[in-house]
Design a protein around this motif. Structure first.
Motif, PDB file in Angstrom:
ATOM      1  N   HIS A 123       0.845  -1.188   0.000  1.00  0.00           N
ATOM      2  CA  HIS A 123       0.000   0.000   0.000  1.00  0.00           C
ATOM      3  C   HIS A 123       0.883   1.242   0.000  1.00  0.00           C
ATOM      4  CE1 HIS A 123      -2.988   2.926   1.587  1.00  0.00           C
ATOM      5  NE2 HIS A 123      -3.869   2.119   1.045  1.00  0.00           N
ATOM      6  N   LYS A 124       0.344   2.355  -0.444  1.00  0.00           N
ATOM      7  CA  LYS A 124       1.092   3.607  -0.378  1.00  0.00           C
ATOM      8  C   LYS A 124       1.506   3.867   1.065  1.00  0.00           C
ATOM      9  CE  LYS A 124       0.664   8.596  -0.971  1.00  0.00           C
ATOM     10  NZ  LYS A 124      -0.246   9.726  -1.317  1.00  0.00           N
ATOM     11  N   ASN A 125       2.782   4.109   1.271  1.00  0.00           N
ATOM     12  CA  ASN A 125       3.307   4.317   2.621  1.00  0.00           C
ATOM     13  C   ASN A 125       3.290   5.803   2.956  1.00  0.00           C
ATOM     14  OD1 ASN A 125       4.591   4.198   5.075  1.00  0.00           O
ATOM     15  ND2 ASN A 125       6.636   3.845   4.224  1.00  0.00           N
ATOM     16  N   ASN A 126       2.259   6.225   3.656  1.00  0.00           N
ATOM     17  CA  ASN A 126       2.176   7.630   4.066  1.00  0.00           C
ATOM     18  C   ASN A 126       2.540   7.813   5.534  1.00  0.00           C
ATOM     19  OD1 ASN A 126      -0.098   6.358   5.080  1.00  0.00           O
ATOM     20  ND2 ASN A 126      -1.408   8.161   4.884  1.00  0.00           N
ATOM     21  N   VAL A 127       3.086   6.782   6.168  1.00  0.00           N
ATOM     22  CA  VAL A 127       3.448   6.884   7.585  1.00  0.00           C
ATOM     23  C   VAL A 127       4.543   7.938   7.816  1.00  0.00           C
ATOM     24  CG1 VAL A 127       4.316   5.626   9.597  1.00  0.00           C
ATOM     25  CG2 VAL A 127       2.666   4.541   8.058  1.00  0.00           C
ATOM     26  N   PRO A 128       5.551   8.065   6.927  1.00  0.00           N
ATOM     27  CA  PRO A 128       6.512   9.162   7.138  1.00  0.00           C
ATOM     28  C   PRO A 128       5.825  10.532   7.231  1.00  0.00           C
ATOM     29  CG  PRO A 128       7.391   7.612   5.540  1.00  0.00           C
ATOM     30  CD  PRO A 128       5.984   7.183   5.813  1.00  0.00           C
ATOM     31  N   ARG A 129       4.781  10.751   6.412  1.00  0.00           N
ATOM     32  CA  ARG A 129       4.059  12.021   6.485  1.00  0.00           C
ATOM     33  C   ARG A 129       3.313  12.125   7.817  1.00  0.00           C
ATOM     34  NH1 ARG A 129       3.732  17.206   6.148  1.00  0.00           N
ATOM     35  NH2 ARG A 129       1.654  18.012   5.643  1.00  0.00           N
ATOM     36  N   ILE A 130       2.744  11.030   8.300  1.00  0.00           N
ATOM     37  CA  ILE A 130       2.059  11.034   9.598  1.00  0.00           C
ATOM     38  C   ILE A 130       3.049  11.365  10.711  1.00  0.00           C
ATOM     39  CG2 ILE A 130       0.864   9.559  11.278  1.00  0.00           C
ATOM     40  CD1 ILE A 130      -0.411   8.096   8.916  1.00  0.00           C
ATOM     41  N   ARG A 131       4.271  10.815  10.611  1.00  0.00           N
ATOM     42  CA  ARG A 131       5.302  11.130  11.607  1.00  0.00           C
ATOM     43  C   ARG A 131       5.577  12.641  11.638  1.00  0.00           C
ATOM     44  NH1 ARG A 131       8.035   6.369  13.188  1.00  0.00           N
ATOM     45  NH2 ARG A 131       7.824   4.640  11.696  1.00  0.00           N
ATOM     46  N   GLN A 132       5.674  13.242  10.454  1.00  0.00           N
ATOM     47  CA  GLN A 132       5.943  14.680  10.393  1.00  0.00           C
ATOM     48  C   GLN A 132       4.824  15.479  11.057  1.00  0.00           C
ATOM     49  OE1 GLN A 132       6.381  15.499   6.223  1.00  0.00           O
ATOM     50  NE2 GLN A 132       8.430  14.567   6.074  1.00  0.00           N
ATOM     51  N   LEU A 133       3.574  15.074  10.803  1.00  0.00           N
ATOM     52  CA  LEU A 133       2.447  15.806  11.364  1.00  0.00           C
ATOM     53  C   LEU A 133       2.364  15.625  12.875  1.00  0.00           C
ATOM     54  CD1 LEU A 133      -0.166  14.955   8.592  1.00  0.00           C
ATOM     55  CD2 LEU A 133       0.874  17.191   9.025  1.00  0.00           C
ATOM     56  N   VAL A 134       2.658  14.414  13.355  1.00  0.00           N
ATOM     57  CA  VAL A 134       2.673  14.185  14.803  1.00  0.00           C
ATOM     58  C   VAL A 134       3.731  15.052  15.466  1.00  0.00           C
ATOM     59  CG1 VAL A 134       3.204  12.478  16.588  1.00  0.00           C
ATOM     60  CG2 VAL A 134       1.715  11.858  14.669  1.00  0.00           C
ATOM     61  N   GLU A 135       4.905  15.109  14.848  1.00  0.00           N
ATOM     62  CA  GLU A 135       5.980  15.948  15.397  1.00  0.00           C
ATOM     63  C   GLU A 135       5.587  17.422  15.394  1.00  0.00           C
ATOM     64  OE1 GLU A 135      10.730  16.964  14.609  1.00  0.00           O
ATOM     65  OE2 GLU A 135       9.725  15.349  13.485  1.00  0.00           O
ATOM     66  N   ALA A 136       4.914  17.839  14.309  1.00  0.00           N
ATOM     67  CA  ALA A 136       4.485  19.234  14.225  1.00  0.00           C
ATOM     68  C   ALA A 136       3.485  19.582  15.315  1.00  0.00           C
ATOM     69  CB  ALA A 136       3.876  19.497  12.844  1.00  0.00           C
ATOM     70  N   LEU A 137       2.634  18.625  15.682  1.00  0.00           N
ATOM     71  CA  LEU A 137       1.669  18.880  16.759  1.00  0.00           C
ATOM     72  C   LEU A 137       2.369  19.127  18.086  1.00  0.00           C
ATOM     73  CD1 LEU A 137      -1.193  16.292  16.089  1.00  0.00           C
ATOM     74  CD2 LEU A 137      -1.361  18.788  16.025  1.00  0.00           C
ATOM     75  N   GLN A 138       3.466  18.425  18.314  1.00  0.00           N
ATOM     76  CA  GLN A 138       4.190  18.602  19.570  1.00  0.00           C
ATOM     77  C   GLN A 138       4.860  19.969  19.652  1.00  0.00           C
ATOM     78  OE1 GLN A 138       3.670  16.053  21.804  1.00  0.00           O
ATOM     79  NE2 GLN A 138       2.380  15.535  20.057  1.00  0.00           N
ATOM     80  N   LEU A 139       5.173  20.518  18.475  1.00  0.00           N
ATOM     81  CA  LEU A 139       5.883  21.797  18.437  1.00  0.00           C
ATOM     82  C   LEU A 139       4.960  22.976  18.168  1.00  0.00           C
ATOM     83  CD1 LEU A 139       8.949  20.651  16.281  1.00  0.00           C
ATOM     84  CD2 LEU A 139       8.825  20.848  18.778  1.00  0.00           C
ATOM     85  N   SER A 140       3.646  22.677  17.971  1.00  0.00           N
ATOM     86  CA  SER A 140       2.723  23.733  17.545  1.00  0.00           C
ATOM     87  C   SER A 140       2.518  24.759  18.646  1.00  0.00           C
ATOM     88  CB  SER A 140       1.371  23.135  17.154  1.00  0.00           C
ATOM     89  OG  SER A 140       0.720  22.622  18.295  1.00  0.00           O
ATOM     90  N   ARG A 141       2.234  25.969  18.217  1.00  0.00           N
ATOM     91  CA  ARG A 141       1.925  27.065  19.144  1.00  0.00           C
ATOM     92  C   ARG A 141       0.499  27.548  18.889  1.00  0.00           C
ATOM     93  NH1 ARG A 141       5.550  25.037  21.020  1.00  0.00           N
ATOM     94  NH2 ARG A 141       7.580  25.872  21.692  1.00  0.00           N
ATOM     95  N   HIS A 142      -0.379  26.598  18.472  1.00  0.00           N
ATOM     96  CA  HIS A 142      -1.808  26.821  18.321  1.00  0.00           C
ATOM     97  C   HIS A 142      -2.200  27.589  17.062  1.00  0.00           C
ATOM     98  CE1 HIS A 142      -2.365  25.224  22.320  1.00  0.00           C
ATOM     99  NE2 HIS A 142      -1.486  26.097  22.795  1.00  0.00           N
ATOM    100  N   SER A 143      -1.313  28.316  16.448  1.00  0.00           N
ATOM    101  CA  SER A 143      -1.699  29.090  15.268  1.00  0.00           C
ATOM    102  C   SER A 143      -1.999  28.188  14.076  1.00  0.00           C
ATOM    103  CB  SER A 143      -0.596  30.098  14.901  1.00  0.00           C
ATOM    104  OG  SER A 143       0.617  29.403  14.616  1.00  0.00           O
ATOM    105  N   THR A 144      -1.302  27.076  13.955  1.00  0.00           N
ATOM    106  CA  THR A 144      -1.532  26.173  12.818  1.00  0.00           C
ATOM    107  C   THR A 144      -1.998  24.794  13.278  1.00  0.00           C
ATOM    108  OG1 THR A 144       0.784  25.451  12.847  1.00  0.00           O
ATOM    109  CG2 THR A 144       0.227  27.341  11.443  1.00  0.00           C
ATOM    110  N   GLU A 145      -2.368  24.685  14.559  1.00  0.00           N
ATOM    111  CA  GLU A 145      -2.696  23.372  15.112  1.00  0.00           C
ATOM    112  C   GLU A 145      -3.897  22.735  14.427  1.00  0.00           C
ATOM    113  OE1 GLU A 145      -4.609  22.096  19.249  1.00  0.00           O
ATOM    114  OE2 GLU A 145      -2.565  22.877  19.442  1.00  0.00           O
ATOM    115  N   GLU A 146      -4.968  23.488  14.189  1.00  0.00           N
ATOM    116  CA  GLU A 146      -6.172  22.920  13.599  1.00  0.00           C
ATOM    117  C   GLU A 146      -5.893  22.422  12.186  1.00  0.00           C
ATOM    118  OE1 GLU A 146     -10.557  24.410  12.196  1.00  0.00           O
ATOM    119  OE2 GLU A 146      -9.844  25.059  14.163  1.00  0.00           O
TER     120      GLU A 146
END
Length: 423
Positions: free
Chosen positions: A55-78
């Motif tokens: 199947h198309k492996n989009n898990v690397p992209r999911i990893r990036q988004l999870v990491e971004a959530l940890q670093l978010s300052r609410h402006s781009t969280e949604e």
């Protein structure tokens, strides 16, 4: 694969109602604000499943988004949460544990032989049908385009006989007949597990934004979208006859003729079951298919398909391949799948559980009773007898009590007209 079930629950979360907090509390190990939403080990398991299924492996992209959530300052969280929900929806279903050892090869479970066929000398469907003036596929550019076909006379009658016999068998076994539309919204098709975008999509898209259905499974699943059933109604079994539209093409010699075409008729089974019922319901659908093909008197085999052949929605899948004497090859004529809650969660198909009145997602299953073109190939090549085709006994009552198909002398040959001069 409990992890995949839990991850799919994230798809139900509302991005506008504290999704980040909910994401943190629905993983296997309860997360805190100092831990990732999904752990690295959990993402490794998701990635392994996707790779195993080709199947198309989009898990690397999911990893990036999870990491971004940890670093978010609410402006781009949604926005990040919405992207994460979209990526999670592209993950394939879990895989039945017994299939992991299959690698990329199906396991042959049974072989059914009803006829003796010569190793050489059997004619192919196209040669037989053309000789009997019952079929036309070549030079149809002025009429219908590439990968289309005409069935005429007794061959057209045989198509209808197969459909009627299959419906008779299914309705006797508790399936309710539904007539379905062929034009569907793209979100219904995507919720069933077929992509409508990308270079490899098999879906025909209309200018309105809607799509032509690739199988009545999609329309049947859509019919129950946002429906809450009772446990007493399950398993709920329905069937439909429809045209199926596929944009796929093939240049393989063994797939020439009507083996792979852009539109064809199919009788489909669809079932909604509780999680406790879905395994036995799949076995029931599989056994109905086997019984149908036994009565047609063709040679076929049952395959348990490996992870790489499951597509996105199936948890497990059986294929049935018939022997095609003219082509000297096995060809798929049927399959059946247990999609567990993959489609039900995307379409919100639920039922109220009897023991505690909880509303939970159902499991959906599907199976092909008859896919006409390939079944015709198997029947015509298997029952050839010189200059005529014997009709399987179970289909004779649906063929005006004819026992054989002979040369069609009433319908003239179709001829290509390039130019018509005006008077």
């Amino acid at each position: 694969m409990k992890l995949l079930t839990n991850v799919r629950k994230l798809l139900l979360l509302n991005c506008r109602q504290s999704m980040k907090q909910r994401l943190m509390t629905t993983t296997i190990k309860k997360a805190t604000h100092d831990q990732p939403v999904i752990t690295s080990a959990q993402l490794d398991e998701l990635e392994q499943n996707a790779l195993m299924r080709h199947h198309k492996n989009n898990v690397p992209r999911i990893r990036q988004l999870v990491e971004a959530l940890q670093l978010s300052r609410h402006s781009t969280e949604e926005d990040t949460l919405q992207q994460l929900a979209a990526e999670l929806q592209q993950l394939p279903n879990a895989t039945h544990p017994r299939l992991v050892a299959y690698d990329n090869q199906p396991l042959e479970l049974a072989k059914y032989e009803h006829r003796l066929h010569p190793e050489v000398g059997a004619k192919q469907f196209s040669e037989l049908a053309r000789a009997l003036n019952l079929y036309r596929m070549e030079h149809l550019g002025n009429y219908t385009g590439h990968k289309s076909y005409y069935l005429m006379g007794q061959l057209a009658m045989l198509e209808q006989a197969i459909i009627q016999y299959a419906l008779q068998s299914l309705t006797r076994n508790g399936f309710k007949l539904i007539s379905v539309p062929d034009i569907l919204p793209r979100d219904i098709i995507e919720s069933c597990g077929m992509r409508t975008e990308g270079e490899r999509t098999q879906v025909y898209k209309l200018d309105t934004g809607e799509c032509l259905s690739g199988t009545s499974e999609m329309a049947l699943a859509g019919f129950f979208a946002n429906r809450q059933l009772t446990e007493q109604e399950l398993p709920l079994k329905v069937t439909a006859v429809s045209r199926c539209y596929r944009a796929e093409t093939s240049g393989l010699h063994e797939e020439k003729g009507i083996y792979r075409v852009h539109q064809f008729t199919k009788v489909e089974m669809f079932a909604i079951a509780s999680p406790e019922q879905s395994e036995s319901t799949l076995e029931e659908i599989k056994n109905l298919e086997i019984d149908l093909f036994k009565k047609f008197g063709i040679n076929f085999r049952l395959l348990d398909m490996p992870p790489c052949e499951l597509g996105a929605p199936a948890y497990q899948k059986y294929d049935i391949e018939a022997w095609l004497p003219g082509r000297q090859m096995w060809g798929e004529i049927s399959s059946c799948s247990n999609c567990t809650d993959y489609q039900a969660k995307r379409l919100n198909i639920t039922y109220k559980r009897a023991r505690d009145r909880a509303v939970v997602h159902a499991h959906t299953l599907n199976g092909t009773a008859t896919a006409i073109p390939r079944l015709l190939i198997s029947l015509i090549e298997s029952y050839q007898n010189g200059d005529c085709i014997q009709i399987p006994e179970v289909l004779v009552p649906f063929m005006n009590v004819q026992h054989s198909i002979t040369k069609n002398k009433k319908i003239p040959e179709t001829k290509l007209v390039k130019f018509i001069r005006s008077a």
